[in-house]
Design an enzyme around this catalytic site. Structure first.
Site, PDB file in Angstrom:
ATOM      1  N   HIS A  47       0.951  -1.361   0.462  1.00 19.10           N
ATOM      2  CA  HIS A  47       0.168   0.175   0.587  1.00 19.10           C
ATOM      3  C   HIS A  47       1.222   1.230   0.157  1.00 19.10           C
ATOM      4  O   HIS A  47       1.538   1.204   0.857  1.00 19.10           O
ATOM      5  CB  HIS A  47      -1.231   0.171   1.110  1.00 19.10           C
ATOM      6  CG  HIS A  47      -1.866  -1.038   1.332  1.00 19.10           C
ATOM      7  ND1 HIS A  47      -3.485  -1.367   1.181  1.00 19.10           N
ATOM      8  CD2 HIS A  47      -1.259  -2.911   1.946  1.00 19.10           C
ATOM      9  CE1 HIS A  47      -3.238  -1.950   0.996  1.00 19.10           C
ATOM     10  NE2 HIS A  47      -2.995  -3.266   1.452  1.00 19.10           N
TER      11      HIS A  47
ATOM     12  N   HIS B 184      -9.243  -8.098  -0.491  1.00 17.95           N
ATOM     13  CA  HIS B 184      -8.889  -7.637   0.380  1.00 17.95           C
ATOM     14  C   HIS B 184      -9.923  -8.339   1.077  1.00 17.95           C
ATOM     15  O   HIS B 184     -11.210  -8.150   1.247  1.00 17.95           O
ATOM     16  CB  HIS B 184      -8.792  -6.543   1.622  1.00 17.95           C
ATOM     17  CG  HIS B 184      -6.569  -6.551   1.305  1.00 17.95           C
ATOM     18  ND1 HIS B 184      -6.719  -5.474   0.203  1.00 17.95           N
ATOM     19  CD2 HIS B 184      -5.955  -6.333   2.102  1.00 17.95           C
ATOM     20  CE1 HIS B 184      -5.157  -4.952   0.723  1.00 17.95           C
ATOM     21  NE2 HIS B 184      -5.117  -5.555   1.343  1.00 17.95           N
TER      22      HIS B 184
ATOM     23  N   GLU C 107      -8.916 -11.288   6.468  1.00 13.00           N
ATOM     24  CA  GLU C 107      -7.843 -11.083   6.393  1.00 13.00           C
ATOM     25  C   GLU C 107      -8.015 -11.169   8.240  1.00 13.00           C
ATOM     26  O   GLU C 107      -6.809 -11.024   8.762  1.00 13.00           O
ATOM     27  CB  GLU C 107      -7.034  -9.680   6.272  1.00 13.00           C
ATOM     28  CG  GLU C 107      -6.787  -9.291   6.751  1.00 13.00           C
ATOM     29  CD  GLU C 107      -5.822  -7.491   6.407  1.00 13.00           C
ATOM     30  OE1 GLU C 107      -7.225  -7.227   5.622  1.00 13.00           O
ATOM     31  OE2 GLU C 107      -5.238  -6.984   6.045  1.00 13.00           O
TER      32      GLU C 107
ATOM     33  N   ASP D  84       3.586  -5.596   2.077  1.00 11.37           N
ATOM     34  CA  ASP D  84       1.844  -4.759   2.617  1.00 11.37           C
ATOM     35  C   ASP D  84       2.019  -3.420   3.273  1.00 11.37           C
ATOM     36  O   ASP D  84       1.899  -2.583   2.416  1.00 11.37           O
ATOM     37  CB  ASP D  84       1.363  -5.614   3.974  1.00 11.37           C
ATOM     38  CG  ASP D  84      -0.121  -5.215   3.824  1.00 11.37           C
ATOM     39  OD1 ASP D  84      -0.737  -5.301   2.663  1.00 11.37           O
ATOM     40  OD2 ASP D  84      -1.205  -5.985   4.749  1.00 11.37           O
ATOM     41  N   ASP D  85       3.281  -3.294   3.692  1.00 15.09           N
ATOM     42  CA  ASP D  85       3.845  -2.138   4.439  1.00 15.09           C
ATOM     43  C   ASP D  85       4.109  -1.590   5.141  1.00 15.09           C
ATOM     44  O   ASP D  85       4.780  -2.216   6.266  1.00 15.09           O
ATOM     45  CB  ASP D  85       1.906  -2.134   5.617  1.00 15.09           C
ATOM     46  CG  ASP D  85       0.969  -1.713   5.169  1.00 15.09           C
ATOM     47  OD1 ASP D  85       0.765  -0.497   4.377  1.00 15.09           O
ATOM     48  OD2 ASP D  85      -0.366  -2.435   5.401  1.00 15.09           O
TER      49      ASP D  85
HETATM   50  N1  HPA Z   1      -5.442  -4.632   5.233  1.00 16.55           N
HETATM   51  C1  HPA Z   1      -5.813  -3.392   5.427  1.00 16.55           C
HETATM   52  N2  HPA Z   1      -5.891  -2.710   4.267  1.00 16.55           N
HETATM   53  C2  HPA Z   1      -5.500  -1.587   4.584  1.00 16.55           C
HETATM   54  C3  HPA Z   1      -4.183  -3.070   4.604  1.00 16.55           C
HETATM   55  C4  HPA Z   1      -4.077  -4.325   5.250  1.00 16.55           C
HETATM   56  O1  HPA Z   1      -2.897  -5.038   5.257  1.00 16.55           O
HETATM   57  N3  HPA Z   1      -2.718  -2.499   4.732  1.00 16.55           N
HETATM   58  C5  HPA Z   1      -2.736  -0.804   4.232  1.00 16.55           C
HETATM   59  N4  HPA Z   1      -4.348  -0.942   4.390  1.00 16.55           N
HETATM   60 ZN    ZN Z   2      -2.788  -5.697   2.015  1.00 19.44          ZN
END
Ligand code: HPA
Ligand code: ZN
Length: 344
Positions: free
Chosen positions: A21, A201, A204, A286-287
């Protein structure tokens, strides 16, 4: 303990990264500089303070999202967005990432009154520069903030129509708890009509309860998604795992990003188990400022789950085989693997 050979493979293998992201990945030093430039009052004053805050384990996806939204507020001008994108591409280059897919979570910017044009033009300028100067191939995915109304997500997809060539895919992210995928079906129907690649997504957040598994079913069967971001809670439903394997739905997993709020320890992560069920999986960070970059993610995950060399090759090959762009990088990848096997 990883062998030196495994570490070498992880550092050197040409990589794809499907799931990162942009808004959650602003490097701390860039975020602090932009905050000062734009007069944004963040609770952290130095890059070190911010970095330490981001690396703390977040108790839930919702807590993570609160931080994600706040840090993103430092970006305001086209040049800011271009700078962030180029900084990410440089990190990709340093990790031998040749192809990467970035979720562009525009709604996080929109609520601060920033125009779509400013954000997309800035990111696109960064993308062009990265391609030219670094040779990193980047594809954007328009991320729908699932906590918004279905009318807003539909408007977002309508608004990106002029940018279809730059943004060929859509995704859905942010808080899963309380926000079923199916709420945004109209936006997905429109995106499908526009010929966009569909992902979401789903599966999760354990706090979403049974909805997490239902989200995966709905995204695949009712909304036409050809891949799922995370999808790790599919382990709760055998029929779903079989379905994902049969339909060859890629799960873009992010093991470090799931711990501890989905699985307490990395050792508990089901990536290897999902691969054993025949489900195509790839691995992403992911981040990165929160959980480490792709190389760190791969090193830690390989160690925790006892991944083999072939597992690493399969994960990286999948990121290119199932890519949004097509399979342009596969030949280069396969040739590299063949050479690695003959020389090592
Ligand atoms: N999940 C959902 N939204 C998000 C994520 C994630 O891992 N990272 C940044 N926004
Ligand atoms: Zn994500």
């Amino acid at each position: 303990m990883l062998t030196e050979r495994m570490k070498k493979l992880i550092y050197e293998i040409p990589k794809g990264e499907n799931h990162i992201h942009i808004e959650g990945s602003i490097p701390p030093e860039v975020a602090i500089r932009l905050a000062k430039k734009n007069g944004v009052d963040l609770p952290w004053k130095t890059a070190e303070e911010l970095a330490a805050h981001l690396r703390q384990p977040f108790a839930s996806l919702d807590a993570f999202m609160e931080s994600d939204r706040m840090v993103n507020s430092v970006c305001q001008t086209e040049e800011d967005y271009a700078e962030v994108l180029y900084a990410l591409a440089k990190q990709a280059k340093d990790q031998n990432i040749i192809y990467t897919e970035y979720l562009l979570d525009y709604p996080l910017n929109e609520i601060r009154g920033i125009s779509l044009e400013t954000v997309v033009n800035g990111y696109e300028a960064g993308r062009q520069k990265a391609m030219k100067e670094l040779g990193v191939d980047i594809v954007f995915i328009a991320g729908i903030d699932r906590s918004l109304s279905s009318d807003m997500s539909l408007k977002f997809i309508r608004d990106i129509e002029p940018y279809k060539d730059i943004i060929p895919a859509i995704g859905m992210d942010c808080e899963e708890n309380g926000h079923p995928c199916i709420k945004h079906k109209a936006a997905y129907d429109l995106a499908k009509e526009m010929g966009l690649y569909l992902s979401a997504h789903a599966g999760e957040d354990p706090n979403a309860g049974d909805m997490a598994v239902q989200n995966v079913w709905d995204a695949v069967d009712k909304m036409g998604c050809v891949r799922i971001e995370h999808g790790v809670l599919s382990i709760r439903d055998e029929a779903l795992m079989k379905h994902l394997a049969e339909k060859k739905i890629l799960l873009t997993t992010c093991p470090t990003g799931n711990c501890p709020h989905v699985f307490p320890r990395l050792e508990d992560h089901p990536l290897k188990f999902l691969m054993e069920q025949g489900i195509p999986c790839s691995i992403s960070s992911d981040d990165p400022p929160y959980v480490g970059d792709l190389i760190e993610t791969m090193l830690r995950t390989a160690d925790a789950l006892n991944l083999t060399e072939d597992d690493i090759i399969e994960l990286e090959r999948n990121s290119l085989l199932y890519s949004i762009r097509g399979q342009h990088h596969l030949k280069e990848f396969d040739a590299w693997v063949e050479k690695w096997k003959s020389e090592n």
